[in-house]
Design a protein around this motif. Sequence first.
Motif, short mmCIF file in Angstrom:
data_model
loop_
_atom_site.label_atom_id
_atom_site.label_comp_id
_atom_site.label_asym_id
_atom_site.label_seq_id
_atom_site.Cartn_x
_atom_site.Cartn_y
_atom_site.Cartn_z
N ASN A 127 59.01 -38.31 142.51
CA ASN A 127 58.89 -39.40 141.55
C ASN A 127 58.87 -38.80 140.14
O ASN A 127 57.82 -38.66 139.52
N TYR A 128 60.05 -38.48 139.64
CA TYR A 128 60.17 -37.77 138.37
C TYR A 128 59.85 -38.66 137.17
O TYR A 128 59.28 -38.18 136.18
N LYS B 1 57.57 -41.00 137.14
CA LYS B 1 56.10 -41.03 137.10
C LYS B 1 55.57 -39.70 136.55
O LYS B 1 54.63 -39.69 135.75
N ALA B 2 56.19 -38.60 136.94
CA ALA B 2 55.77 -37.29 136.44
C ALA B 2 55.91 -37.23 134.92
O ALA B 2 55.01 -36.75 134.23
N ASN C 291 51.93 -33.52 141.56
CA ASN C 291 51.95 -34.34 142.77
C ASN C 291 53.12 -35.33 142.74
O ASN C 291 53.79 -35.54 143.75
N ALA C 292 53.36 -35.93 141.58
CA ALA C 292 54.48 -36.87 141.44
C ALA C 292 55.81 -36.13 141.64
O ALA C 292 56.73 -36.65 142.29
N ALA D 126 50.83 -34.80 137.70
CA ALA D 126 52.28 -34.71 137.46
C ALA D 126 52.94 -33.84 138.54
O ALA D 126 54.02 -34.18 139.03
N SER E 232 61.28 -32.26 135.33
CA SER E 232 61.31 -33.70 135.63
C SER E 232 62.50 -34.37 134.97
O SER E 232 63.16 -35.23 135.59
N LYS F 210 65.38 -36.14 137.43
CA LYS F 210 65.29 -37.59 137.57
C LYS F 210 66.66 -38.18 137.90
O LYS F 210 67.69 -37.51 137.78
#
Length: 151
Positions: A46-47, A49-50, A40-41, A38, A72, A76
Amino acid sequence: MKNKLIASLLFLSFQAWSADTAPSMPATKSATEILQPARNAIKAGNYEKAIELLNEADQKKSADWNNLMGYSLRKKAAPNLSEAEKFYVTALNLDANHRGALEYYGELLLLKNDLAGAEKMLARLEKACRFGCEELQDLKDSIKQYKSKKP
């Protein structure tokens, strides 16, 4: 002779016990390892995906997990500030001095035009970071920027 017999019995009983022990369980992942995908996302911006990865990790009793979820949700494309706030509050209930949650909650409060609330988070960060820290400086900068934009 009697002592040798007792010593022999003890020795054999220890060997029997150690032969009968259950195999050790494989080491479980640490919270840091569980949350790393998370993070890394988030670093990649890429919130969504997190959020998905955080939901899979399901670490609701972790201040770090709650902080990352709040972050996140706040960052987003279509921010959900009210949900993000709930996660920051939970993170701070779990760890009152969580520096990330204090900083990010302060920034969220600025988004809600709550300068007084952000300054309260700053005061708490000053206590949590006695010798200074990145989170403290970041929130100071955010408050300074917020004030410069207000008439």
